[in-house]
Design a protein around this motif. Structure first.
Motif, short mmCIF file in Angstrom:
data_model
loop_
_atom_site.label_atom_id
_atom_site.label_comp_id
_atom_site.label_asym_id
_atom_site.label_seq_id
_atom_site.Cartn_x
_atom_site.Cartn_y
_atom_site.Cartn_z
N PHE A 17 -7.84 -15.84 17.22
CA PHE A 17 -6.57 -15.16 16.99
C PHE A 17 -6.44 -14.73 15.54
N PHE A 18 -6.87 -15.60 14.62
CA PHE A 18 -6.82 -15.28 13.19
C PHE A 18 -7.67 -14.05 12.87
N ILE A 19 -8.85 -13.96 13.46
CA ILE A 19 -9.74 -12.82 13.23
C ILE A 19 -9.11 -11.53 13.75
N ILE A 20 -8.51 -11.60 14.93
CA ILE A 20 -7.84 -10.42 15.48
C ILE A 20 -6.71 -9.97 14.57
N VAL A 21 -5.90 -10.92 14.13
CA VAL A 21 -4.77 -10.60 13.25
C VAL A 21 -5.26 -10.01 11.93
N MET A 22 -6.29 -10.62 11.34
CA MET A 22 -6.82 -10.13 10.07
C MET A 22 -7.36 -8.72 10.19
N ASN A 23 -8.01 -8.40 11.32
CA ASN A 23 -8.57 -7.07 11.50
C ASN A 23 -7.49 -6.02 11.76
N VAL A 24 -6.47 -6.39 12.52
CA VAL A 24 -5.36 -5.47 12.74
C VAL A 24 -4.63 -5.22 11.42
N ASP A 25 -4.44 -6.29 10.65
CA ASP A 25 -3.79 -6.17 9.35
C ASP A 25 -4.65 -5.33 8.40
N TYR A 26 -5.97 -5.52 8.49
CA TYR A 26 -6.91 -4.74 7.67
C TYR A 26 -6.82 -3.26 8.01
N ALA A 27 -6.75 -2.95 9.31
CA ALA A 27 -6.63 -1.56 9.74
C ALA A 27 -5.30 -0.96 9.28
N ALA A 28 -4.22 -1.76 9.40
CA ALA A 28 -2.91 -1.29 8.96
C ALA A 28 -2.89 -1.04 7.46
N SER A 29 -3.54 -1.93 6.71
CA SER A 29 -3.58 -1.77 5.25
C SER A 29 -4.37 -0.51 4.85
N LYS A 30 -5.44 -0.23 5.61
CA LYS A 30 -6.22 0.98 5.34
C LYS A 30 -5.39 2.23 5.60
N LEU A 31 -4.61 2.18 6.70
CA LEU A 31 -3.74 3.31 7.01
C LEU A 31 -2.68 3.49 5.93
N GLU A 32 -2.13 2.36 5.47
CA GLU A 32 -1.11 2.42 4.41
C GLU A 32 -1.69 3.04 3.14
N SER A 33 -2.93 2.65 2.82
CA SER A 33 -3.54 3.15 1.59
C SER A 33 -3.89 4.64 1.68
N GLN A 34 -4.00 5.16 2.92
CA GLN A 34 -4.35 6.56 3.10
C GLN A 34 -3.12 7.47 3.20
N ILE A 35 -1.93 6.86 3.19
CA ILE A 35 -0.71 7.65 3.27
C ILE A 35 -0.55 8.49 1.99
N GLU A 36 -0.36 9.77 2.19
CA GLU A 36 -0.24 10.68 1.04
C GLU A 36 1.11 11.38 1.06
N MET A 37 1.62 11.64 -0.11
CA MET A 37 2.89 12.34 -0.27
C MET A 37 2.57 13.73 -0.82
N MET A 38 3.02 14.77 -0.12
CA MET A 38 2.78 16.15 -0.56
C MET A 38 4.01 16.64 -1.33
N VAL A 39 3.76 17.07 -2.55
CA VAL A 39 4.82 17.57 -3.42
C VAL A 39 4.60 19.07 -3.62
N TYR A 40 5.44 19.90 -3.01
CA TYR A 40 5.27 21.35 -3.08
C TYR A 40 6.02 21.93 -4.28
N LEU A 41 5.35 22.85 -4.98
CA LEU A 41 5.89 23.41 -6.23
C LEU A 41 6.47 24.81 -6.01
N LYS A 42 7.33 25.20 -6.91
CA LYS A 42 7.85 26.55 -6.89
C LYS A 42 6.74 27.53 -7.28
N ASP A 43 6.90 28.79 -6.92
CA ASP A 43 5.86 29.80 -7.16
C ASP A 43 5.75 30.19 -8.64
#
Length: 312
Positions: A55-81
């Motif tokens: 169970f610990f291994i499953i939890v750690m891997n799901v948490d690992y996948a979630a952390s990877k997704l969190e780290s890949q979250i990007e914020m797009m900042v659009y500029l004026k022309d």
């Protein structure tokens, strides 16, 4: 007087050392003399720890996948022309000073169109002719150190001059963070429940060993042995049972996980890439967890088992 106190202190230390040696010797001796029950106890520890480890291994891997997704979250900042390069560089530096901003990457409108062409693939022909009048804005691609602070970062960046809008998928991010939080809390609760169940199982198994020596315990109590003197060897025995069980479980689970992590390292499941948490990152946590829990259930199980029989 001081000499007498020093002598008393030395005698106390000597007695404690001899008592500790006695406990250790008796603990190892009990394992040897009661091989059948010791084997049964270790098997119970292994069975309990296997469930916790999986169970610990499953939890750690799901948490690992979630952390990877969190780290890949990007914020797009659009500029004026039509902003000058000087203004763009100044804005980039200002965004980098915002708390929780990890990195800022400028994406020109030409690069944005090129990326969109690659993303659309076979449908990229729909974008033909836009090179001359590119409708896409210049932008900054912002990555965060802590995705939970996205709202605060977005608000701070929006206040900067020449920012058109900030986009970061607020609803999707909130769902991801909520799911990760629930997973972590649930895992903690379930592992705690499993530990209590394990202690109950081990205490009942060790209780059979203690029951076979109930007369020996009664005699020791009648001749003046203290409760802790009686408990000592059994607690050492419980520690040894717990540690042996955790060692065997760690070797079995560790070997299995090492094989699986190599097997799935570069595998594809449909369109998804299957990547397990690296073995080197998991094994230290696994050893610490199983060693601690094995020791805990061995000591607590022995303590609870002996308690009934020392009441003479």
């Amino acid at each position: 007087m001081e000499i007498l106190l020093e002598m008393k202190s030395e005698v106390d230390i000597s007695v404690k050392i001899r008592t500790t040696k006695f406990f250790i010797k008796e603990g190892f001796g009990n394992l040897h003399k009661n091989k059948t029950m010791s084997t049964a106890s270790i098997s119970s520890v292994i069975a309990a720890l296997l469930v916790i480890a999986i169970f610990f291994i499953i939890v750690m891997n799901v948490d690992y996948a979630a952390s990877k997704l969190e780290s890949q979250i990007e914020m797009m900042v659009y500029l004026k022309d039509d902003l000058s390069e000087t203004i763009v560089n100044s804005m980039s530096k200002e965004i980098k000073t915002v708390s929780a901003v990890k990195d800022v990457q400028f994406v020109s409108k030409a690069q944005a169109l090129k990326d969109l062409n690659e993303k659309w693939g076979d449908n990229a022909y729909l974008l033909e002719g836009l090179e001359g009048e590119n409708p896409l804005p210049d932008s900054f691609k912002v990555t965060l150190t802590d995705p939970s602070k996205a709202d605060t970062v977005a608000l701070a960046i929006s206040s900067i001059s020449n920012i058109e809008r900030v986009v970061y998928g607020k609803e999707e991010l909130e769902k991801l963070l909520k799911a990760t939080y629930i997973l972590r809390i649930s895992s903690l609760i379930i592992i705690t429940i499993l530990v209590f169940i394990s202690v109950f199982i081990i205490s009942n198994t060790i209780k059979l060993t203690v029951y076979a020596r109930r007369r020996e315990i009664s005699i020791m109590k009648y001749v003046g042995a203290t409760d802790w003197f009686v408990r000592g060897p059994f607690i050492v025995e419980g520690m040894l049972l717990g540690l042996l069980g955790s060692l065997i479980t760690t070797l079995v689970v560790g070997a299995g996980y090492y094989y699986c992590s190599n097997l799935f390292q570069n595998q594809m499941l449909g369109l998804l890439s299957v990547t397990l948490m690296p073995f080197s990152a998991l094994i230290s946590s696994l050893v610490l967890l199983l060693g601690t829990i094995g020791l805990l259930i061995g000591v607590v199980g022995s303590f609870l088992s002996v308690r009934k029989f020392i009441r003479v």
